[in-house]
Design an enzyme around this catalytic site. Structure first.
Site, PDB file in Angstrom:
ATOM      1  N   GLY A  15      -1.043  -3.084  -2.993  1.00 51.70           N
ATOM      2  CA  GLY A  15      -0.983  -4.277  -3.838  1.00 51.70           C
ATOM      3  C   GLY A  15       0.264  -5.094  -3.528  1.00 51.70           C
ATOM      4  N   ARG A  76      -6.200  -2.922   2.012  1.00 53.57           N
ATOM      5  CA  ARG A  76      -6.498  -1.506   1.775  1.00 53.57           C
ATOM      6  C   ARG A  76      -7.224  -1.038   3.031  1.00 53.57           C
ATOM      7  NH1 ARG A  76      -3.919  -1.266  -3.274  1.00 53.57           N
ATOM      8  NH2 ARG A  76      -4.725  -2.826  -4.681  1.00 53.57           N
ATOM      9  N   ASP A 107       2.964   3.710  -3.987  1.00 50.73           N
ATOM     10  CA  ASP A 107       2.883   5.151  -3.702  1.00 50.73           C
ATOM     11  C   ASP A 107       1.732   5.512  -2.763  1.00 50.73           C
ATOM     12  OD1 ASP A 107       1.045   4.609  -5.650  1.00 50.73           O
ATOM     13  OD2 ASP A 107       1.596   6.284  -6.955  1.00 50.73           O
ATOM     14  N   THR A 130       6.127  -2.785  -5.854  1.00 45.54           N
ATOM     15  CA  THR A 130       5.036  -2.741  -6.833  1.00 45.54           C
ATOM     16  C   THR A 130       5.563  -3.265  -8.162  1.00 45.54           C
ATOM     17  OG1 THR A 130       3.747  -1.270  -8.274  1.00 45.54           O
ATOM     18  CG2 THR A 130       5.544  -0.261  -7.102  1.00 45.54           C
ATOM     19  N   ASP A 132       4.654  -2.393 -11.040  1.00 46.60           N
ATOM     20  CA  ASP A 132       4.542  -1.403 -12.134  1.00 46.60           C
ATOM     21  C   ASP A 132       5.823  -0.614 -12.402  1.00 46.60           C
ATOM     22  OD1 ASP A 132       1.975  -2.148 -12.601  1.00 46.60           O
ATOM     23  OD2 ASP A 132       1.076  -0.547 -11.403  1.00 46.60           O
ATOM     24  N   ASP A 134       6.797   2.142 -11.194  1.00 47.01           N
ATOM     25  CA  ASP A 134       6.443   3.529 -11.519  1.00 47.01           C
ATOM     26  C   ASP A 134       6.755   4.507 -10.380  1.00 47.01           C
ATOM     27  OD1 ASP A 134       4.586   2.526  -9.790  1.00 47.01           O
ATOM     28  OD2 ASP A 134       2.834   3.291 -10.855  1.00 47.01           O
ATOM     29  N   MET A 174      -0.429  -5.602 -17.181  1.00 41.20           N
ATOM     30  CA  MET A 174      -0.702  -4.589 -16.158  1.00 41.20           C
ATOM     31  C   MET A 174       0.081  -3.301 -16.438  1.00 41.20           C
ATOM     32  SD  MET A 174      -1.208  -6.501 -12.553  1.00 41.20           S
ATOM     33  CE  MET A 174      -2.791  -7.261 -12.182  1.00 41.20           C
ATOM     34  N   ARG A 176      -1.506   0.655 -15.342  1.00 38.47           N
ATOM     35  CA  ARG A 176      -2.582   1.624 -15.584  1.00 38.47           C
ATOM     36  C   ARG A 176      -2.025   2.976 -16.028  1.00 38.47           C
ATOM     37  NH1 ARG A 176      -6.206   0.456 -10.697  1.00 38.47           N
ATOM     38  NH2 ARG A 176      -4.841  -1.304 -10.830  1.00 38.47           N
ATOM     39  N   LYS A 218       4.719 -11.773 -42.513  1.00 34.59           N
ATOM     40  CA  LYS A 218       4.361 -12.341 -41.208  1.00 34.59           C
ATOM     41  C   LYS A 218       2.945 -12.891 -41.269  1.00 34.59           C
ATOM     42  CE  LYS A 218       7.234  -9.420 -38.309  1.00 34.59           C
ATOM     43  NZ  LYS A 218       7.310  -8.452 -37.228  1.00 34.59           N
ATOM     44  N   GLN A 260       0.114 -11.930 -13.162  1.00 29.27           N
ATOM     45  CA  GLN A 260       1.357 -11.143 -13.288  1.00 29.27           C
ATOM     46  C   GLN A 260       1.927 -10.721 -11.940  1.00 29.27           C
ATOM     47  OE1 GLN A 260       0.795  -8.085 -16.722  1.00 29.27           O
ATOM     48  NE2 GLN A 260      -1.224  -8.837 -16.195  1.00 29.27           N
ATOM     49  N   ARG A 261       1.083 -10.726 -10.914  1.00 29.14           N
ATOM     50  CA  ARG A 261       1.521 -10.269  -9.593  1.00 29.14           C
ATOM     51  C   ARG A 261       2.099 -11.384  -8.742  1.00 29.14           C
ATOM     52  NH1 ARG A 261      -2.401  -6.680  -6.481  1.00 29.14           N
ATOM     53  NH2 ARG A 261      -2.513  -4.842  -7.787  1.00 29.14           N
TER      54      ARG A 261
HETATM   55  P1  ADP Z   1      -0.233   1.071  -3.054  1.00 31.57           P
HETATM   56  O1  ADP Z   1       0.601   1.287  -1.845  1.00 31.57           O
HETATM   57  O2  ADP Z   1       0.034  -0.252  -3.714  1.00 31.57           O
HETATM   58  O3  ADP Z   1      -0.199   2.245  -4.012  1.00 31.57           O
HETATM   59  P2  ADP Z   1      -2.950   1.875  -2.165  1.00 31.57           P
HETATM   60  O4  ADP Z   1      -3.014   3.091  -3.035  1.00 31.57           O
HETATM   61  O5  ADP Z   1      -4.151   1.023  -2.072  1.00 31.57           O
HETATM   62  O6  ADP Z   1      -1.766   0.891  -2.549  1.00 31.57           O
HETATM   63  O7  ADP Z   1      -2.569   2.376  -0.676  1.00 31.57           O
HETATM   64  C1  ADP Z   1      -2.439   1.451   0.365  1.00 31.57           C
HETATM   65  C2  ADP Z   1      -2.985   2.031   1.649  1.00 31.57           C
HETATM   66  O8  ADP Z   1      -2.242   3.231   1.979  1.00 31.57           O
HETATM   67  C3  ADP Z   1      -4.427   2.487   1.606  1.00 31.57           C
HETATM   68  O9  ADP Z   1      -5.319   1.423   1.796  1.00 31.57           O
HETATM   69  C4  ADP Z   1      -4.489   3.450   2.777  1.00 31.57           C
HETATM   70  O10 ADP Z   1      -4.617   2.766   3.994  1.00 31.57           O
HETATM   71  C5  ADP Z   1      -3.096   4.099   2.721  1.00 31.57           C
HETATM   72  N1  ADP Z   1      -3.188   5.400   2.045  1.00 31.57           N
HETATM   73  C6  ADP Z   1      -3.193   5.663   0.716  1.00 31.57           C
HETATM   74  N2  ADP Z   1      -3.349   6.973   0.474  1.00 31.57           N
HETATM   75  C7  ADP Z   1      -3.470   7.578   1.698  1.00 31.57           C
HETATM   76  C8  ADP Z   1      -3.672   8.917   2.141  1.00 31.57           C
HETATM   77  N3  ADP Z   1      -3.805   9.927   1.271  1.00 31.57           N
HETATM   78  N4  ADP Z   1      -3.734   9.140   3.478  1.00 31.57           N
HETATM   79  C9  ADP Z   1      -3.601   8.133   4.368  1.00 31.57           C
HETATM   80  N5  ADP Z   1      -3.435   6.848   4.006  1.00 31.57           N
HETATM   81  C10 ADP Z   1      -3.363   6.561   2.689  1.00 31.57           C
END
Ligand code: ADP
Length: 328
Positions: A15, A76, A107, A130, A132, A134, A174, A176, A218, A260-261
């Site tokens: 994201g 993604r 993450d 990010t 968030d 988090d 936002m 989750r 209020k 928000q992003r």
């Molecule tokens: P964010 O980085 O914002 O948490 P995503 O969870 O969509 O976003 O992860 C971004 C990209 O990182 C995914 O589209 C994928 O290519 C890669 N990725 C996420 N998890 C894995 C994993 N377990 N193994 C390999 N690549 C991953």
């Protein structure tokens, strides 16, 4: 054996968040400042696999420090989750003689980065981008401060309508799994109640609290709800429940969503991104690997990626108390 780093590739993934461009600028310029070459990877991990990798120089990052989103694009990428996909990515990095990779993302992106780095013994450093906030190991992530300001600004505007019409507004923000945005923006915007995933306050306590607000004079109220709040299925359900049980309130719902992003990063996020970008490059040059750059007590730190993807930064429980005290 320690490898000499001469060529650094950088990508944005997952994201998008405000400050990613400022971090990119900092990575590119500090790499060049340290006599390294820099390559930009477009479309996140997809670009690594598709060989969408191009040289970028100090002028290539002109006029982006103030821009939201990411000029490198983000995607993604399912293929990067497979060994074959990551092999293609590695082969392309080899083709360009890249020595190290900086990943700006959340993450999920860090999980992919760590697997890739372990598989191919390829140096990787992460920069947490990010809204968030988090990610474990850093007090702030890129984009969080900007998102807070955006949310507070939006709630200020909603408050004008709420008070003009004596309405109760439920504003979904936002978050989750994390209530950082809801809790901080809630306090910043003077919300009556804040519902977050970390604390299930229960619908009855919410009704009690709103009843107290009404009795204390209020005539309008704002309740901020994080996406992942556990009190009800969603914000509309909670609003319907409250309207049914407190008929004296005229209830409205506002879901802030993707606005928000976006937007220009705040000065805080620009400075943070600049510091993180410089620290990422300097850390790679010192031989650090599989680390995330973070900020703790206003100092740049390194935190193992493995740990960053496991934990979450807990919310500051004292803020819940502050919010409760101030909403009498
Ligand atoms: P964010 O980085 O914002 O948490 P995503 O969870 O969509 O976003 O992860 C971004 C990209 O990182 C995914 O589209 C994928 O290519 C890669 N990725 C996420 N998890 C894995 C994993 N377990 N193994 C390999 N690549 C991953």
């Amino acid at each position: 054996m320690e490898r000499k780093i001469q060529k650094i590739a950088v990508l944005t993934s997952g994201g998008d968040s405000p400050g990613m461009n400022a971090a990119l600028r900092a990575v590119v310029r500090s790499a060049i400042y340290n006599s390294c070459e820099c390559l930009a990877v477009y479309q996140g991990y997809q670009g690594l696999i598709d060989n969408d990798i191009r040289p970028i120089n100090a002028r290539g990052v002109n006029n982006i420090i103030n821009k939201g989103g990411t000029i490198l694009k983000s995607a993604r990428c399912l293929e990067f989750r497979t060994k074959e996909g990551r092999q293609k990515a590695f082969d392309n990095l080899q083709k360009h003689q890249v020595d190290a990779l900086v990943v700006i993302g959340g993450d999920g992106s860090f999980t992919g980065a760590l697997i890739f780095s372990q598989e191919f013994n390829f140096p990787v450093i992460g920069i947490p981008g990010t809204i968030d906030n988090d990610i474990h190991g850093t007090r702030f992530t890129l984009g969080y401060d900007t998102a807070l300001n955006t949310v507070v600004d939006a709630i200020d505007k909603i408050r004008d309508t709420a008070s003009s019409h004596n309405r109760l507004f439920f504003v979904e923000v936002m978050g989750r799994d994390a209530g950082h945005i809801a809790l901080n923006a809630g306090i910043g915007a003077g919300a009556e109640e804040v519902l977050i995933p970390e604390e299930d306050m229960g619908l009855n306590r919410l009704l009690d609290s709103l009843n107290r607000s009404k009795k204390s004079g209020k005539s309008s109220s704002i309740v901020v709800i994080a996406e992942g709040d556990k009190t009800g299925e969603n914000v509309f359900e909670i609003a319907a429940y409250v309207e049914k049980n407190l008929p004296h309130y005229e209830v409205r719902v506002s879901v802030l969503g993707h606005m928000q992003r976006g937007g220009a990063p705040s000065c805080f996020d620009r400075v943070l991104a600049s510091r993180m970008g410089v620290h990422a490059v300097e850390s790679l040059l010192k031989g650090h690997d599989q680390m995330m750059v973070g900020i703790v007590d206003d100092r740049m730190v390194l935190h193992p990626l493995e740990d960053a993807i496991k934990g979450k930064t807990p919310i500051n429980k004292n803020l819940i108390r502050v919010s409760d005290i101030l909403s009498i």
